[in-house]
Design an enzyme around this catalytic site. Structure first.
Site, PDB file in Angstrom:
ATOM      1  CD  GLU A 306       0.204  -1.434   3.312  1.00 48.27           C
ATOM      2  OE1 GLU A 306       0.261  -2.410   2.413  1.00 48.27           O
ATOM      3  OE2 GLU A 306       0.275  -1.375   4.408  1.00 48.27           O
ATOM      4  CG  HIS A 330      -6.114  -5.332   1.402  1.00 45.49           C
ATOM      5  ND1 HIS A 330      -6.589  -6.095   2.522  1.00 45.49           N
ATOM      6  CD2 HIS A 330      -4.715  -5.070   1.594  1.00 45.49           C
ATOM      7  CE1 HIS A 330      -5.842  -6.229   3.396  1.00 45.49           C
ATOM      8  NE2 HIS A 330      -4.407  -5.652   2.768  1.00 45.49           N
ATOM      9  CD  GLU A 331      -2.440  -3.929  -1.109  1.00 47.44           C
ATOM     10  OE1 GLU A 331      -1.785  -3.123  -0.177  1.00 47.44           O
ATOM     11  OE2 GLU A 331      -2.289  -5.151  -0.851  1.00 47.44           O
ATOM     12  CE1 TYR A 417      -1.962  -9.697   6.472  1.00 50.39           C
ATOM     13  CE2 TYR A 417      -3.205  -8.845   4.912  1.00 50.39           C
ATOM     14  CZ  TYR A 417      -2.056  -8.927   5.366  1.00 50.39           C
ATOM     15  OH  TYR A 417      -0.687  -8.456   5.030  1.00 50.39           O
TER      16      TYR A 417
HETATM   17 ZN   LIG Z   1      -2.715  -5.046   3.708  1.00 47.47          ZN
END
Ligand SMILES: [Zn+2]
Length: 639
Positions: A306, A330-331, A417
């Site tokens: 990211e 997600h990023e 996660y």
């Molecule tokens: Zn991540």
């Protein structure tokens, strides 16, 4: 060409609030340092309470022949009264000298290397060195060691084009100290600028805004300039260089990749502007100016990284049908959770990754619909159940906040996660979205550009969401979620309908090996993954051949599906899949795929270990140090 700086740069005003063109007051430049025990980072040598870096100015040349970078790093410092030294992090840096602003050399020493951490650089900044009272900046003249951990140098044949070399950096977790002499701790946020010199025709990109068009030096080299005027944890400083082309895919968003990959990459990323809209609707304005994506060669060790303004992505997300673009959601989500609000300690990995996985799910739901989001949540829940079952519900490693006795760098990603996201789904389900969404947004606003801890997250949640409601507090089980092990009883279970059709097909296959190729053709990527994950453990060669033939598994363009197929094949010693596994392992460096495939081979002892060793001997130089480290340990190879 990207020339625009959408927000004003005020790098000189190191501590003053700056004003954007829109007239909004900017947050102060220097982010606070957290001093609580929970915020302590045991992986830095820095003593930020004595002297800390606030801004970093790099002037570096990329040396493809030596596979190294070198030049200078000017560090702006904030020091406590009477501070005599500043301690920086290094991992193999070769420091020639360190100077004061007037060029006076400053005494410094390199400490003894500590395994997994590198070595400290201690610089004398006391007034007695002859420098002006109140020394506020030092310049480190240095070279990174060849093969620095953060950097990966690819030969032309490892790229899609095959003609030019490529390099990229991966800073997280503590790799950046191998090419940048700074205080490499997520709780010590810094602004930065960089001037990078590279051979033509390579294009240089970084995790900050490009300030101007590249300047041609007339000797076969060009200079690129970048800046990041938002303070970031130093692991988010990233660079890549290669034969890169750019294409817009939205107003402030576009994709960089090798020209050979650009059409496929841009087509796969067409949902990106919709994802940004969805994220902004939920969690407030995107605060980083541009959002671009860099699609790397397949050697990239992660799915994505990211890096601010420029997400780094594995090309394995390109499935041809946008079915794996949850990775992009997600990023992008990290622009709020992780980059805007960042864990101070590596023990709070879930604060970045769990919160981001939750945001990913919410963005997915808006962009791709409830069915896909529910299926992805069900896959994630199944992964948590399996991980907890494997390690045991009492295992310390199943807690979100990594306990002190465990190495936080050896975290279990399913816990960090998926269990992290499950925690937030659970709170959301109990309090309702109409209350939870505004609270989460306010968390990002209140802690923007600052470090955070688990304790702070829970305190904020209690103060602003629970508000003394004892019955609600009891239902939420907040401390059990963050500090306890296993899966708390109040966990938000996934919709049982998410995989009804697939699970029926799985049962039918388990019972009588019946396969429905037409149903498979209609299934989503998540459904196909679910089916492959629920295959019987033991399969004969004839059954594997039938699976491959009927479902077209070895011909799939979806890397997740291909990986699950190869894993099932190798676990059952299926010889015909070995050449395909070898080709996959030779081209893909993403650890999520590489490590389990080698594990599957090693688990097959006499049959698999020699195959694993043969493939690894050839593939190892193609992997990033992160992936290499994992597989070295698995195969007992000396690093
Ligand atoms: Zn991540």
């Amino acid at each position: 060409m990207r020339l625009l700086a959408p927000f004003v740069l005020c790098l000189a005003a190191a501590t003053a609030a700056c004003t954007t063109p829109g007239g909004l007051e900017r947050e102060p430049m220097v982010a606070p340092i957290l001093t609580s025990a929970e915020a302590r980072d045991e992986f830095t040598f820095a003593r930020a309470e004595v002297a800390r870096v606030t801004h970093l100015a790099l002037d570096l040349e990329l040396d493809f022949a030596r596979k190294s970078v070198g030049g200078t790093a000017r560090l702006d410092i904030e020091a406590a009264p009477g501070a005599e030294e500043i301690v920086l992090d290094s991992n193999g840096l070769q420091v020639a000298r360190i100077t004061a602003p007037d060029g006076t050399p400053l005494p410094f020493s390199m400490g003894t290397p500590v395994a997994g951490k590198g070595e400290p650089i201690t610089v004398d900044i006391s007034p007695s060195t002859g420098s002006a009272q109140g020394l506020r900046s030092i310049t480190v003249h240095y070279t990174a060691a060849p093969e620095a951990d953060a950097l990966q140098w690819l030969a032309p044949e490892q790229t899609a084009g095959g003609t030019h070399p490529f390099m990229f950096s991966q800073g997280q977790a503590i790799n950046n100290r191998s090419w940048i002499p700074t205080q490499d701790s997520p709780g010590i946020r810094q602004t930065w600028e960089a001037r990078i010199t590279a051979p033509k025709p390579l294009e240089v990109v970084m995790s900050g805004l490009r300030l101007s068009a590249p300047r041609d030096l007339g000797d076969g080299r060009r200079v690129f300039e970048f800046a990041m005027d938002r303070s970031v944890p130093p692991y988010l400083i990233a660079v890549a260089a290669g034969n890169l082309a750019f294409r817009d895919i939205g107003q402030s968003t576009g994709v960089w990749s090798e020209p050979e990959t650009l059409d496929r990459a841009a087509a796969e990323l067409t949902d990106t502007p919709a994802m940004i809209d969805a994220a902004e609707d939920l969690y407030g304005a995107y605060r980083w100016g541009r959002y671009d994506l860099l699609v790397l060669p397949p050697a990239f060790p992660y799915g994505g990284m990211e890096n601010p303004t420029l997400t780094f992505l594995t090309p394995t997300f390109i499935a041809g049908d946008r079915s794996l673009t949850g990775l992009v959601a997600h990023e992008l989500a990290h622009s709020w959770s992780g980059n805007l609000v960042t864990y101070a300690s590596w023990r709070d990995g879930w604060l970045n990754e769990g919160v981001t996985s939750y945001l990913e799910s919410r963005i997915s739901e808006v962009v791709f619909g409830e069915t896909r989001a529910a299926q992805e949540r069900a896959l994630s829940f199944a992964a948590v159940e399996e991980a907890v079952a494997q390690m045991g519900a009492e295992a310390a490693g199943s807690a979100l906040r990594t306990p002190a006795e465990l190495d936080p760098m050896e975290y279990d990603s399913t816990i960090t996660y998926d269990k992290g996201a499950l925690f937030l789904h659970t709170v959301e389900r109990i309090v309702g979205r109409e209350r939870f969404d505004p609270w989460l947004r306010s968390w990002f606003d209140a802690h923007a550009f600052q470090p955070a801890t688990s304790q702070m997250f829970l305190a904020d949640l209690r103060q602003n969401l629970v508000r003394g409601d004892a019955a609600l507090e009891e239902r939420l089980r907040l401390d059990e979620w963050v500090y306890g092990t296993g899966i708390p009883a109040n966990a938000a279970r996934p919709d049982p309908a998410a995989f009804v059709a697939v699970d029926a097909a799985s049962s039918a296959y388990a019972a009588n090996r019946s396969l429905d190729a037409q149903a498979w053709g209609r299934w989503s990527a998540a459904e196909r993954m679910r089916f492959l994950q629920t295959l019987p453990d033991a399969l004969t060669a004839a059954e594997l051949a039938q699976l491959d033939q009927t479902l077209g598994l070895s011909g799939t363009g979806n890397a997740e599906v291909q990986f699950l197929w190869l894993e099932a094949a190798l676990r059952n010693r299926y010889e015909p899949a070995v050449p395909q596994a070898e080709a996959f392992l030779m081209s893909v460096g993403r650890n999520k795929f590489v490590q389990p495939l080698f594990q599957a081979l090693v688990d097959q002892g006499d049959w698999g270990t020699p195959i694993a060793r043969r493939i690894y001997a050839e593939a190892r130089p193609r992997y990033h140090s992160f992936t290499r480290g994992r597989v070295d340990a698995l195969l007992g190879v000396e690093g």
